[in-house]
Design a protein around this motif. Structure first.
Motif, PDB file in Angstrom:
ATOM      1  N   ALA A 287       0.861  -1.186   0.000  1.00 22.21           N
ATOM      2  CA  ALA A 287       0.000   0.000   0.000  1.00 22.21           C
ATOM      3  C   ALA A 287       0.891   1.227   0.000  1.00 22.21           C
ATOM      4  N   SER A 288       0.420   2.292  -0.626  1.00 20.68           N
ATOM      5  CA  SER A 288       1.206   3.517  -0.720  1.00 20.68           C
ATOM      6  C   SER A 288       1.234   4.247   0.616  1.00 20.68           C
ATOM      7  N   ALA A 289       2.324   4.962   0.844  1.00 17.53           N
ATOM      8  CA  ALA A 289       2.413   5.812   2.033  1.00 17.53           C
ATOM      9  C   ALA A 289       1.521   7.034   1.841  1.00 17.53           C
ATOM     10  N   GLY A 290       1.204   7.712   2.930  1.00 16.36           N
ATOM     11  CA  GLY A 290       0.368   8.904   2.839  1.00 16.36           C
ATOM     12  C   GLY A 290      -1.088   8.535   2.643  1.00 16.36           C
ATOM     13  N   HIS A 291      -1.860   9.487   2.117  1.00 18.76           N
ATOM     14  CA  HIS A 291      -3.276   9.249   1.907  1.00 18.76           C
ATOM     15  C   HIS A 291      -3.763  10.072   0.717  1.00 18.76           C
TER      16      HIS A 291
ATOM     17  N   ALA B 191     -20.543   9.555 -16.701  1.00 15.61           N
ATOM     18  CA  ALA B 191     -19.325  10.372 -16.727  1.00 15.61           C
ATOM     19  C   ALA B 191     -18.962  10.778 -15.312  1.00 15.61           C
ATOM     20  N   GLU B 192     -17.664  10.875 -15.069  1.00 14.91           N
ATOM     21  CA  GLU B 192     -17.164  11.283 -13.756  1.00 14.91           C
ATOM     22  C   GLU B 192     -15.930  12.154 -13.955  1.00 14.91           C
ATOM     23  N   VAL B 193     -15.854  13.247 -13.197  1.00 12.87           N
ATOM     24  CA  VAL B 193     -14.672  14.106 -13.245  1.00 12.87           C
ATOM     25  C   VAL B 193     -14.404  14.623 -11.837  1.00 12.87           C
ATOM     26  N   GLY B 194     -13.130  14.685 -11.465  1.00 11.80           N
ATOM     27  CA  GLY B 194     -12.817  15.140 -10.125  1.00 11.80           C
ATOM     28  C   GLY B 194     -11.334  15.383  -9.927  1.00 11.80           C
ATOM     29  N   ARG B 195     -11.013  15.813  -8.725  1.00  6.06           N
ATOM     30  CA  ARG B 195      -9.648  16.121  -8.329  1.00  6.06           C
ATOM     31  C   ARG B 195      -9.239  15.161  -7.216  1.00  6.06           C
ATOM     32  N   ASN B 196      -8.077  14.538  -7.388  1.00  6.86           N
ATOM     33  CA  ASN B 196      -7.539  13.629  -6.390  1.00  6.86           C
ATOM     34  C   ASN B 196      -6.371  14.316  -5.692  1.00  6.86           C
ATOM     35  N   PHE B 197      -6.545  14.579  -4.397  1.00  4.85           N
ATOM     36  CA  PHE B 197      -5.515  15.254  -3.606  1.00  4.85           C
ATOM     37  C   PHE B 197      -4.662  14.193  -2.911  1.00  4.85           C
ATOM     38  N   VAL B 198      -3.363  14.194  -3.203  1.00  4.13           N
ATOM     39  CA  VAL B 198      -2.460  13.136  -2.766  1.00  4.13           C
ATOM     40  C   VAL B 198      -1.411  13.711  -1.826  1.00  4.13           C
ATOM     41  N   SER B 199      -1.214  13.055  -0.681  1.00  2.00           N
ATOM     42  CA  SER B 199      -0.152  13.449   0.245  1.00  2.00           C
ATOM     43  C   SER B 199       0.905  12.352   0.284  1.00  2.00           C
ATOM     44  N   GLY B 200       2.020  12.629   0.976  1.00  2.00           N
ATOM     45  CA  GLY B 200       3.060  11.623   1.113  1.00  2.00           C
ATOM     46  C   GLY B 200       3.996  11.534  -0.073  1.00  2.00           C
ATOM     47  N   GLY B 201       4.171  12.638  -0.780  1.00  2.00           N
ATOM     48  CA  GLY B 201       5.127  12.653  -1.881  1.00  2.00           C
ATOM     49  C   GLY B 201       4.531  12.453  -3.253  1.00  2.00           C
ATOM     50  N   GLY B 202       3.251  12.064  -3.356  1.00  2.00           N
ATOM     51  CA  GLY B 202       2.617  11.907  -4.661  1.00  2.00           C
ATOM     52  C   GLY B 202       2.111  13.226  -5.203  1.00  2.00           C
ATOM     53  N   ALA B 203       1.812  13.230  -6.498  1.00  2.00           N
ATOM     54  CA  ALA B 203       1.313  14.440  -7.162  1.00  2.00           C
ATOM     55  C   ALA B 203      -0.205  14.423  -7.208  1.00  2.00           C
ATOM     56  N   ASN B 204      -0.827  15.593  -6.997  1.00  2.00           N
ATOM     57  CA  ASN B 204      -2.272  15.711  -7.174  1.00  2.00           C
ATOM     58  C   ASN B 204      -2.639  15.399  -8.620  1.00  2.00           C
ATOM     59  N   GLN B 205      -3.875  14.905  -8.811  1.00  2.00           N
ATOM     60  CA  GLN B 205      -4.295  14.455 -10.140  1.00  2.00           C
ATOM     61  C   GLN B 205      -5.667  15.007 -10.498  1.00  2.00           C
ATOM     62  N   TRP B 206      -5.868  15.255 -11.782  1.00  2.00           N
ATOM     63  CA  TRP B 206      -7.196  15.392 -12.346  1.00  2.00           C
ATOM     64  C   TRP B 206      -7.610  14.033 -12.870  1.00  2.00           C
ATOM     65  N   VAL B 207      -8.865  13.659 -12.637  1.00  2.00           N
ATOM     66  CA  VAL B 207      -9.367  12.339 -13.023  1.00  2.00           C
ATOM     67  C   VAL B 207     -10.675  12.522 -13.781  1.00  2.00           C
ATOM     68  N   ALA B 208     -10.820  11.816 -14.913  1.00  6.17           N
ATOM     69  CA  ALA B 208     -12.059  11.874 -15.683  1.00  6.17           C
ATOM     70  C   ALA B 208     -12.300  10.533 -16.347  1.00  6.17           C
ATOM     71  N   GLY B 209     -13.567  10.144 -16.428  1.00  5.83           N
ATOM     72  CA  GLY B 209     -13.900   8.881 -17.071  1.00  5.83           C
ATOM     73  C   GLY B 209     -15.267   8.923 -17.703  1.00  5.83           C
TER      74      GLY B 209
END
Length: 255
Positions: free
Chosen positions: A142-146, A165-183
């Motif tokens: 499992a990845s570190a952070g949340h 359709a789904e679109v959103g923002r994924n906020f990542v901590s622990g060294g990962g980069a925030n993401q835009w997500v769409a499907g």
């Protein structure tokens, strides 16, 4: 240079959607076995439990989440409570297998527009993901952070084809980069009790993007039992995390 292969496959996906339009009635359902979710909820006091096995392969690594227990409860007609906890087995090339509890995912979905009233449905589905055991983080299960994912979902019917359709923002901590997500998922009946699904799902962060092309089905075996299956792969930035293949097989129980 960005590859033209995803665009060609996207055109094929749209053609598939047109073919599906000629074969049955649309049900407009996302969620397992797809990655993109929809505004649907189980209903007041009802349960939806998805027990699945998810196998994926990346560069030098194979991962199996089995069982993946995705448990959902309808708290009223428009609200869904979710807890998703997998048991993960991972194997890196040249090494032995490791197994343990994966990251837990917890969410609350609120459908604030109903399709019966407006011709489309809208929801929001905040979700929180983090490792449940420090030992799983140390062993790479499992990845570190949340992560905190804040999306909006839409479902409707277009020319006889169900569209989610789904679109959103994924906020990542622990060294990962925030993401835009769409499907986007196209859904249509393709046989008695069978719904065929086609999905394009994209994640985008600074300097990196991945596009998942996914095809699946819901096969209703009994009133409260449905077979779920899907297979796909990602195209995009060449990284160790890009999924060269992903397969989902599971059962959905409703009561």
């Amino acid at each position: 240079m960005r590859s033209s292969r995803p665009r060609g496959r996207l055109r094929s996906l749209l053609v598939l959607g047109g073919l599906l339009a000629a074969t049955g009635a649309a049900l407009a359902q996302g969620g397992p076995p797809m990655v993109t979710d929809d505004p649907d909820t189980p209903g007041a006091g009802k349960w939806e439990i998805n027990l699945g096995a998810i196998a994926s392969r990346t560069r030098g690594r194979r991962v199996l989440a089995a069982p993946d227990a995705d448990i959902n409860y309808g708290w009223g007609e428009r609200i869904q409570l979710k807890a998703d906890v997998p048991w993960v087995t991972a194997r890196d090339d040249g090494q032995g297998s490791k197994a343990g509890l994966g990251a837990g995912n917890f969410g609350v979905k609120w459908r604030f527009v109903d399709e019966d009233d407006a011709g489309y449905a809208l929801s929001t589905y905040p979700q929180y993901t983090r490792s449940l055991l420090s030992s799983s983080t140390r062993r790479g299960l499992a990845s570190a952070g949340h992560e905190f994912f804040l999306p909006v979902e839409l479902s409707t019917d277009v020319a006889g084809v169900g569209v989610v359709a789904e679109v959103g923002r994924n906020f990542v901590s622990g060294g990962g980069a925030n993401q835009w997500v769409a499907g986007v998922v196209l859904a249509h009946g393709c046989g008695e009790g069978v719904e065929c699904l086609a999905e394009v799902h994209r994640t985008q962060s600074t300097g990196e993007h991945q596009t998942l092309l996914n095809f699946g089905l819901h096969w209703k075996l009994q009133e409260s039992l449905t077979l779920l299956a899907a297979a796909g792969r990602e195209f995009g930035t060449s990284t160790d995390e890009r999924r060269q293949s992903m397969v989902y097989l599971g059962l959905q129980f409703t009561r």
